[in-house]
Design a protein around this motif. Structure first.
Motif, PDB file in Angstrom:
ATOM      1  N   GLY A  20       0.844  -1.200   0.000  1.00 40.13           N
ATOM      2  CA  GLY A  20       0.000   0.000   0.000  1.00 40.13           C
ATOM      3  C   GLY A  20       0.874   1.243   0.000  1.00 40.13           C
ATOM      4  N   ALA A  21       0.331   2.326  -0.561  1.00 40.65           N
ATOM      5  CA  ALA A  21       1.113   3.554  -0.723  1.00 40.65           C
ATOM      6  C   ALA A  21       1.305   4.267   0.610  1.00 40.65           C
ATOM      7  CB  ALA A  21       0.414   4.486  -1.711  1.00 40.65           C
ATOM      8  N   LYS A  22       2.562   4.489   0.963  1.00 39.00           N
ATOM      9  CA  LYS A  22       2.868   5.240   2.188  1.00 39.00           C
ATOM     10  C   LYS A  22       2.179   6.607   2.167  1.00 39.00           C
ATOM     11  CE  LYS A  22       6.898   7.608   2.532  1.00 39.00           C
ATOM     12  NZ  LYS A  22       6.689   9.010   2.897  1.00 39.00           N
ATOM     13  N   ASN A  23       2.311   7.314   1.051  1.00 39.75           N
ATOM     14  CA  ASN A  23       1.803   8.684   1.009  1.00 39.75           C
ATOM     15  C   ASN A  23       0.286   8.769   0.915  1.00 39.75           C
ATOM     16  OD1 ASN A  23       4.370   9.577   1.262  1.00 39.75           O
ATOM     17  ND2 ASN A  23       4.591  10.331  -0.839  1.00 39.75           N
ATOM     18  N   ALA A  24      -0.368   7.630   0.676  1.00 39.55           N
ATOM     19  CA  ALA A  24      -1.829   7.597   0.787  1.00 39.55           C
ATOM     20  C   ALA A  24      -2.209   7.211   2.216  1.00 39.55           C
ATOM     21  CB  ALA A  24      -2.416   6.609  -0.206  1.00 39.55           C
ATOM     22  N   ALA A  25      -1.488   6.225   2.770  1.00 38.83           N
ATOM     23  CA  ALA A  25      -1.850   5.721   4.102  1.00 38.83           C
ATOM     24  C   ALA A  25      -1.687   6.799   5.180  1.00 38.83           C
ATOM     25  CB  ALA A  25      -0.999   4.498   4.443  1.00 38.83           C
ATOM     26  N   LEU A  26      -0.677   7.675   5.041  1.00 41.03           N
ATOM     27  CA  LEU A  26      -0.445   8.683   6.093  1.00 41.03           C
ATOM     28  C   LEU A  26      -1.637   9.636   6.237  1.00 41.03           C
ATOM     29  CD1 LEU A  26       3.376   9.371   5.571  1.00 41.03           C
ATOM     30  CD2 LEU A  26       2.299   8.224   7.516  1.00 41.03           C
ATOM     31  N   PRO A  27      -2.101  10.299   5.153  1.00 46.71           N
ATOM     32  CA  PRO A  27      -3.289  11.147   5.331  1.00 46.71           C
ATOM     33  C   PRO A  27      -4.540  10.357   5.688  1.00 46.71           C
ATOM     34  CG  PRO A  27      -2.592  11.114   3.010  1.00 46.71           C
ATOM     35  CD  PRO A  27      -1.508  10.450   3.809  1.00 46.71           C
ATOM     36  N   LEU A  41      -8.917   0.734   7.743  1.00 43.90           N
ATOM     37  CA  LEU A  41      -8.043   0.853   6.568  1.00 43.90           C
ATOM     38  C   LEU A  41      -7.356  -0.483   6.335  1.00 43.90           C
ATOM     39  CD1 LEU A  41      -6.337   4.287   7.345  1.00 43.90           C
ATOM     40  CD2 LEU A  41      -8.243   3.853   5.775  1.00 43.90           C
ATOM     41  N   SER A  42      -7.423  -0.992   5.096  1.00 42.95           N
ATOM     42  CA  SER A  42      -6.678  -2.210   4.773  1.00 42.95           C
ATOM     43  C   SER A  42      -5.564  -1.872   3.793  1.00 42.95           C
ATOM     44  CB  SER A  42      -7.618  -3.278   4.190  1.00 42.95           C
ATOM     45  OG  SER A  42      -8.209  -2.797   3.009  1.00 42.95           O
ATOM     46  N   ASN A  43      -4.653  -2.824   3.589  1.00 46.75           N
ATOM     47  CA  ASN A  43      -3.483  -2.632   2.714  1.00 46.75           C
ATOM     48  C   ASN A  43      -2.575  -1.495   3.207  1.00 46.75           C
ATOM     49  OD1 ASN A  43      -1.958  -3.551   0.523  1.00 46.75           O
ATOM     50  ND2 ASN A  43      -2.767  -1.960  -0.823  1.00 46.75           N
ATOM     51  N   VAL A  44      -2.507  -1.344   4.532  1.00 44.49           N
ATOM     52  CA  VAL A  44      -1.608  -0.339   5.114  1.00 44.49           C
ATOM     53  C   VAL A  44      -0.186  -0.926   5.117  1.00 44.49           C
ATOM     54  CG1 VAL A  44      -1.066   1.010   7.190  1.00 44.49           C
ATOM     55  CG2 VAL A  44      -3.458   0.544   6.587  1.00 44.49           C
ATOM     56  N   ARG A 190      -3.146  17.026  -7.621  1.00 42.78           N
ATOM     57  CA  ARG A 190      -3.986  15.967  -8.206  1.00 42.78           C
ATOM     58  C   ARG A 190      -3.389  14.581  -8.029  1.00 42.78           C
ATOM     59  NH1 ARG A 190      -4.557  17.482 -14.262  1.00 42.78           N
ATOM     60  NH2 ARG A 190      -2.765  18.818 -13.919  1.00 42.78           N
ATOM     61  N   GLU A 191      -2.431  14.436  -7.128  1.00 39.68           N
ATOM     62  CA  GLU A 191      -1.768  13.140  -6.945  1.00 39.68           C
ATOM     63  C   GLU A 191      -2.808  12.051  -6.631  1.00 39.68           C
ATOM     64  OE1 GLU A 191      -0.224  15.830  -6.754  1.00 39.68           O
ATOM     65  OE2 GLU A 191       1.888  15.463  -7.141  1.00 39.68           O
ATOM     66  N   PRO A 192      -2.579  10.810  -7.085  1.00 42.83           N
ATOM     67  CA  PRO A 192      -3.530   9.719  -6.809  1.00 42.83           C
ATOM     68  C   PRO A 192      -3.791   9.532  -5.315  1.00 42.83           C
ATOM     69  CG  PRO A 192      -1.860   8.997  -8.381  1.00 42.83           C
ATOM     70  CD  PRO A 192      -1.456  10.366  -7.930  1.00 42.83           C
ATOM     71  N   GLU A 193      -2.808   9.889  -4.482  1.00 39.02           N
ATOM     72  CA  GLU A 193      -2.984   9.728  -3.034  1.00 39.02           C
ATOM     73  C   GLU A 193      -4.070  10.695  -2.525  1.00 39.02           C
ATOM     74  OE1 GLU A 193      -0.003  10.175  -4.571  1.00 39.02           O
ATOM     75  OE2 GLU A 193       0.725   8.115  -4.428  1.00 39.02           O
ATOM     76  N   ILE A 194      -4.220  11.836  -3.200  1.00 36.21           N
ATOM     77  CA  ILE A 194      -5.260  12.800  -2.806  1.00 36.21           C
ATOM     78  C   ILE A 194      -6.637  12.262  -3.193  1.00 36.21           C
ATOM     79  CG2 ILE A 194      -6.151  15.117  -3.259  1.00 36.21           C
ATOM     80  CD1 ILE A 194      -3.142  15.933  -3.486  1.00 36.21           C
ATOM     81  N   SER A 195      -6.712  11.666  -4.376  1.00 39.03           N
ATOM     82  CA  SER A 195      -7.997  11.070  -4.790  1.00 39.03           C
ATOM     83  C   SER A 195      -8.363   9.925  -3.858  1.00 39.03           C
ATOM     84  CB  SER A 195      -7.903  10.561  -6.227  1.00 39.03           C
ATOM     85  OG  SER A 195      -7.560  11.629  -7.074  1.00 39.03           O
ATOM     86  N   HIS A 229     -11.884   1.155   3.957  1.00 36.44           N
ATOM     87  CA  HIS A 229     -11.209   1.647   2.748  1.00 36.44           C
ATOM     88  C   HIS A 229      -9.879   0.913   2.559  1.00 36.44           C
ATOM     89  CE1 HIS A 229     -10.149   4.679  -0.298  1.00 36.44           C
ATOM     90  NE2 HIS A 229      -8.922   4.597   0.197  1.00 36.44           N
ATOM     91  N   ALA A 230      -9.592   0.538   1.300  1.00 34.48           N
ATOM     92  CA  ALA A 230      -8.310  -0.124   0.989  1.00 34.48           C
ATOM     93  C   ALA A 230      -7.352   0.901   0.385  1.00 34.48           C
ATOM     94  CB  ALA A 230      -8.539  -1.265   0.003  1.00 34.48           C
ATOM     95  N   VAL A 231      -6.145   0.965   0.923  1.00 34.78           N
ATOM     96  CA  VAL A 231      -5.132   1.924   0.449  1.00 34.78           C
ATOM     97  C   VAL A 231      -4.665   1.503  -0.957  1.00 34.78           C
ATOM     98  CG1 VAL A 231      -2.834   2.874   0.945  1.00 34.78           C
ATOM     99  CG2 VAL A 231      -4.376   2.251   2.843  1.00 34.78           C
ATOM    100  N   ILE A 232      -4.477   2.474  -1.850  1.00 33.51           N
ATOM    101  CA  ILE A 232      -4.006   2.167  -3.218  1.00 33.51           C
ATOM    102  C   ILE A 232      -2.565   1.640  -3.183  1.00 33.51           C
ATOM    103  CG2 ILE A 232      -5.467   3.771  -4.519  1.00 33.51           C
ATOM    104  CD1 ILE A 232      -3.096   5.789  -4.429  1.00 33.51           C
ATOM    105  N   PRO A 233      -2.167   0.884  -4.220  1.00 29.81           N
ATOM    106  CA  PRO A 233      -0.774   0.404  -4.280  1.00 29.81           C
ATOM    107  C   PRO A 233       0.209   1.566  -4.444  1.00 29.81           C
ATOM    108  CG  PRO A 233      -2.104  -0.532  -6.080  1.00 29.81           C
ATOM    109  CD  PRO A 233      -2.983   0.408  -5.343  1.00 29.81           C
ATOM    110  N   ASP A 234       1.404   1.374  -3.965  1.00 27.12           N
ATOM    111  CA  ASP A 234       2.408   2.450  -3.930  1.00 27.12           C
ATOM    112  C   ASP A 234       3.057   2.622  -5.305  1.00 27.12           C
ATOM    113  OD1 ASP A 234       4.769   4.025  -3.416  1.00 27.12           O
ATOM    114  OD2 ASP A 234       4.498   3.555  -1.293  1.00 27.12           O
TER     115      ASP A 234
END
Ligand code: UD1
Length: 420
Positions: A20-27, A41-44, A190-195, A229-234
């Protein structure tokens, strides 16, 4: 302090699971502060930075409970008992500042240590603070802390970011979700982590329009509720291992990787002579013939990510011909250059650009990691170098790459961690 020893020159072959993406999981973890109910949250990913954010959330009195054995699914929730984010935690990780928006929106106040300078430039938080002020928060800076207060709640505002800051967009999006009325964030990042964050907020009852665009509209609600919610891949871990396949002349299948988040990186890799095929639940990356020197310039998403700049430079260090790599996001993000040059690379920095003149081979040496992505660029260079490379200060790597040496060793790399 741990070090990593690499005996280079072996092509990688095999499969790597992208986490899972670090920069998505943090926010997303910080978003758990926005509601009393559990946010699952899954995929952390299991990383040092995630442990730091978990400690920070616990410091606010909010529970973070693992729901599975390996701690990749977490439930966050509970009452906020303390609104202070102390220096000792914030100094470890700049992204700690992401608790500011949620705390002030839900608890009406926050006291967050200023993150201060960091290895990759001054990185102020003025845009976070200005946006919150526009939403009615009263901000005071005192004793190295930001005090934000909005005892009667935040209100909607028309915010135009002078530059599309990722962290400011996230902080303001979270705060606006609980504000009274409509907030528009123009020139939003517009980074994917924001979406990913926005979609999680919607699942929590948030009302957000324009997801994925540079204009986010948020209709504030009185309360958010729990969600799963599942975190997107990094995408940065994906790009990094794609460079590992390319630099060693091997083939890697990157399981769970998403092509649509990596357009700019894959365009540059294709131009450099790297093939990337989609299928079997991920991406397969292999170097076709020789590598060609290819220029790149970092830009906000959907441009080439600054978090891939150091890894591309390692790759270009062994390409045929020259490459110009220009950094436009951070002022001081070429600290890996002298270290790559210690391994035999020929890189010269001229202002915001680095000219990389490819060499046929690198040769191993002791090197020092200075930040997260710089460290991994040295690992990549070490994988391609003849002889032994020792990367010092590996704790930088542990902030953002899970089990890097195990993942690489399983694909044939001669790499081990030396306990310090
Ligand atoms: C995030 C990422 C980081 C990535 C960066 C750029 C996380 C946890 N970190 O960092 O990995 O390298 O995006 O893609 O997601 N700026 C200001 N004032 C502000 C905020 C930012 O001047 O209030 C400047 C910064 O100094 C920098 C630029 O804006 O030069 C971009 O920073 P920003 O997008 O905010 O990066 P982060 O959110 O810190």
């Amino acid at each position: 302090m741990d070090r990593i020893l690499i005996r280079g020159g072996r092509p990688l072959d095999g499969e790597i699971a992208i986490g899972g993406a670090k920069n998505a999981a943090l926010p997303l973890l910080a978003a758990g502060l926005l509601t009393e109910q559990p946010l699952v949250l899954s995929n952390v990913p299991r990383l040092a930075d995630i442990a730091t954010m978990r400690a920070l959330i616990a410091q606010h009195g909010v529970g973070v409970a693992p729901l599975d054995d390996d701690g990749r699914t977490l439930a966050i929730g509970g009452a906020i008992r303390c609104t202070e984010a102390p220096y000792d935690i914030v100094r470890k990780m700049r992204a700690s500042v992401l608790v500011l928006g949620p705390l002030v929106a839900r608890a009406g106040e926050a006291r967050v240590s200023l993150p201060g300078g960091c290895a990759i430039g001054p990185r102020p938080i003025d845009l976070h603070l200005k946006g919150l002020e526009q939403m009615g928060a009263v901000i005071r800076l005192e004793g190295g802390y930001v005090h934000a207060s909005a005892p009667h709640g935040l209100h909607g505002a028309a915010i135009v970011l002078p530059m599309p800051s990722v962290g400011a967009t996230e902080n303001l999006l979270m705060a606006a979700s609980l504000a009274d009325g409509q907030t528009v964030i123009a020139n939003a990042a517009r980074e994917p982590e924001i979406s990913d964050l926005a979609e999680c907020l919607v699942a929590m009852g948030g009302r957000i329009g324009g997801i994925g665009t540079d204009r986010l509209t948020v209709e504030g609600v009185r309360r958010l509720h729990g969600a799963t919610h599942a975190v997107i891949p990094d995408r940065i871990e994906t790009g990094t291992y794609a460079c590992a396949a390319a630099i060693t002349g091997g083939t890697l299948h990157l399981r769970h990787a998403r092509r649509d988040h990596l357009d700019a990186v894959l365009r540059v890799l294709a131009e450099a002579g790297v093939e990337v095929l989609e299928g079997d639940g991920g991406l397969t990356v292999r170097r076709l013939n020789g590598l060609r020197g290819t220029d790149a310039m970092t830009e906000p998403y959907p441009g080439f990510p600054t978090d891939m700049q150091a890894q591309l430079m390692a790759l270009m260090a062994v390409a045929e011909g020259a490459a110009m790599i220009t950094e436009t996001i951070f002022e001081n993000r070429f600290m890996h250059v002298p270290e790559l040059n210690r391994l035999g690379a020929r890189v010269n920095v001229h202002g915001a650009s680095a000219i990389v003149r490819g060499v046929p081979t690198l040769s191993g040496a002791p090197v020092m990691a200075t930040d997260l992505r710089a460290s991994v660029s040295l690992v990549l260079a070490g994988l391609a170098a003849r002889g032994e490379t020792v990367v010092n200060r590996v704790y930088h790597l542990d902030r953002g790459y899970e089990a890097v040496e195990q993942k690489l060793a399983a694909c044939g790399a001669d790499i081990e961690r030396l306990a310090g």
